[in-house]
Design a protein around this motif. Sequence first.
Motif, PDB file in Angstrom:
ATOM      1  N   ILE A  35      -0.855  -2.911  16.780  1.00 42.82           N
ATOM      2  CA  ILE A  35      -0.163  -4.362  16.636  1.00 42.82           C
ATOM      3  C   ILE A  35       0.707  -4.308  17.499  1.00 42.82           C
ATOM      4  CG2 ILE A  35       1.111  -5.358  14.794  1.00 42.82           C
ATOM      5  CD1 ILE A  35      -0.294  -3.727  12.556  1.00 42.82           C
ATOM      6  N   ASP A  36       0.701  -5.362  18.305  1.00 40.16           N
ATOM      7  CA  ASP A  36       1.783  -5.663  19.471  1.00 40.16           C
ATOM      8  C   ASP A  36       3.044  -6.051  19.093  1.00 40.16           C
ATOM      9  OD1 ASP A  36      -0.468  -4.812  21.527  1.00 40.16           O
ATOM     10  OD2 ASP A  36      -0.966  -7.063  21.362  1.00 40.16           O
ATOM     11  N   ASN A  37       3.045  -6.865  18.242  1.00 40.38           N
ATOM     12  CA  ASN A  37       4.517  -7.360  17.679  1.00 40.38           C
ATOM     13  C   ASN A  37       5.249  -6.334  17.058  1.00 40.38           C
ATOM     14  OD1 ASN A  37       6.459  -8.722  16.153  1.00 40.38           O
ATOM     15  ND2 ASN A  37       5.382 -10.729  16.521  1.00 40.38           N
ATOM     16  N   GLU A  38       6.277  -5.943  17.380  1.00 37.63           N
ATOM     17  CA  GLU A  38       6.984  -5.020  16.927  1.00 37.63           C
ATOM     18  C   GLU A  38       7.392  -5.187  15.242  1.00 37.63           C
ATOM     19  OE1 GLU A  38      11.005  -2.171  17.763  1.00 37.63           O
ATOM     20  OE2 GLU A  38       9.763  -3.117  19.407  1.00 37.63           O
ATOM     21  N   GLU A  39       7.909  -6.605  15.165  1.00 38.22           N
ATOM     22  CA  GLU A  39       8.496  -6.929  13.881  1.00 38.22           C
ATOM     23  C   GLU A  39       7.072  -6.851  12.869  1.00 38.22           C
ATOM     24  OE1 GLU A  39      10.533 -10.650  11.836  1.00 38.22           O
ATOM     25  OE2 GLU A  39      10.409 -10.532  13.795  1.00 38.22           O
ATOM     26  N   VAL A  40       6.173  -7.339  13.155  1.00 36.49           N
ATOM     27  CA  VAL A  40       4.921  -7.257  12.278  1.00 36.49           C
ATOM     28  C   VAL A  40       4.555  -5.803  11.864  1.00 36.49           C
ATOM     29  CG1 VAL A  40       2.540  -7.824  12.121  1.00 36.49           C
ATOM     30  CG2 VAL A  40       4.006  -9.538  13.168  1.00 36.49           C
ATOM     31  N   ARG A  41       4.475  -5.124  13.029  1.00 33.45           N
ATOM     32  CA  ARG A  41       4.184  -3.782  12.908  1.00 33.45           C
ATOM     33  C   ARG A  41       5.187  -3.091  11.785  1.00 33.45           C
ATOM     34  NH1 ARG A  41       5.645  -0.783  17.621  1.00 33.45           N
ATOM     35  NH2 ARG A  41       4.275  -2.591  18.580  1.00 33.45           N
ATOM     36  N   SER A  42       6.297  -3.482  11.905  1.00 32.88           N
ATOM     37  CA  SER A  42       7.455  -2.849  10.955  1.00 32.88           C
ATOM     38  C   SER A  42       7.366  -3.165   9.612  1.00 32.88           C
ATOM     39  CB  SER A  42       8.909  -3.246  11.301  1.00 32.88           C
ATOM     40  OG  SER A  42       9.719  -2.956  10.470  1.00 32.88           O
ATOM     41  N   TYR A  43       6.712  -4.358   9.458  1.00 30.74           N
ATOM     42  CA  TYR A  43       6.398  -4.982   7.901  1.00 30.74           C
ATOM     43  C   TYR A  43       5.152  -4.305   7.332  1.00 30.74           C
ATOM     44  CZ  TYR A  43      10.038  -8.583   7.878  1.00 30.74           C
ATOM     45  OH  TYR A  43      11.381  -9.215   7.938  1.00 30.74           O
ATOM     46  N   VAL A  44       4.156  -4.145   8.425  1.00 31.94           N
ATOM     47  CA  VAL A  44       3.078  -3.468   8.038  1.00 31.94           C
ATOM     48  C   VAL A  44       3.018  -1.947   7.596  1.00 31.94           C
ATOM     49  CG1 VAL A  44       0.678  -2.472   8.896  1.00 31.94           C
ATOM     50  CG2 VAL A  44       1.398  -4.661   9.364  1.00 31.94           C
ATOM     51  N   VAL A  50       4.809   1.301   0.682  1.00 30.17           N
ATOM     52  CA  VAL A  50       4.973   0.910  -0.738  1.00 30.17           C
ATOM     53  C   VAL A  50       3.705   1.648  -1.448  1.00 30.17           C
ATOM     54  CG1 VAL A  50       4.605  -1.020  -2.408  1.00 30.17           C
ATOM     55  CG2 VAL A  50       5.855  -1.319  -0.600  1.00 30.17           C
ATOM     56  N   GLY A  51       2.557   1.723  -1.012  1.00 35.66           N
ATOM     57  CA  GLY A  51       1.621   2.319  -1.401  1.00 35.66           C
ATOM     58  C   GLY A  51       1.659   3.961  -1.612  1.00 35.66           C
ATOM     59  N   GLU A  52       2.459   4.168  -0.457  1.00 38.11           N
ATOM     60  CA  GLU A  52       2.682   5.776  -0.764  1.00 38.11           C
ATOM     61  C   GLU A  52       3.485   5.983  -1.979  1.00 38.11           C
ATOM     62  OE1 GLU A  52       1.746   8.597   1.072  1.00 38.11           O
ATOM     63  OE2 GLU A  52       0.384   7.494   2.706  1.00 38.11           O
ATOM     64  N   TRP A  53       4.493   5.279  -2.007  1.00 39.44           N
ATOM     65  CA  TRP A  53       5.592   5.371  -3.116  1.00 39.44           C
ATOM     66  C   TRP A  53       4.942   5.206  -4.385  1.00 39.44           C
ATOM     67  CZ3 TRP A  53       7.545   2.168  -6.905  1.00 39.44           C
ATOM     68  CH2 TRP A  53       8.423   2.591  -7.548  1.00 39.44           C
ATOM     69  N   VAL A  54       4.072   4.116  -4.549  1.00 35.52           N
ATOM     70  CA  VAL A  54       3.183   4.119  -6.022  1.00 35.52           C
ATOM     71  C   VAL A  54       2.489   5.365  -5.905  1.00 35.52           C
ATOM     72  CG1 VAL A  54       1.618   2.851  -7.152  1.00 35.52           C
ATOM     73  CG2 VAL A  54       3.423   1.522  -5.883  1.00 35.52           C
TER      74      VAL A  54
END
Length: 72
Positions: A35-44, A50-54
Amino acid sequence: MLGRILHLTADAVLISTVLAGVKRNTGLQPKISSIDNEEVRSYVQKYLNVGEWVMDNSIVYMNNSSYFERKN
């Protein structure tokens, strides 16, 4: 409208949790480095966390519950 938002949120959390389970059992995981966009990569990454936490909390709950037992 609120019900639909809650439903989509629950679906997103379930998908993230399934991806966490796949990662733990097979080692396969989404390639977020592409993912090129660093902000999008951060949100992904946050979404996948969240899945790891659950997954972590579900395992703790099941380990402490009398309804589950570990079979080897």
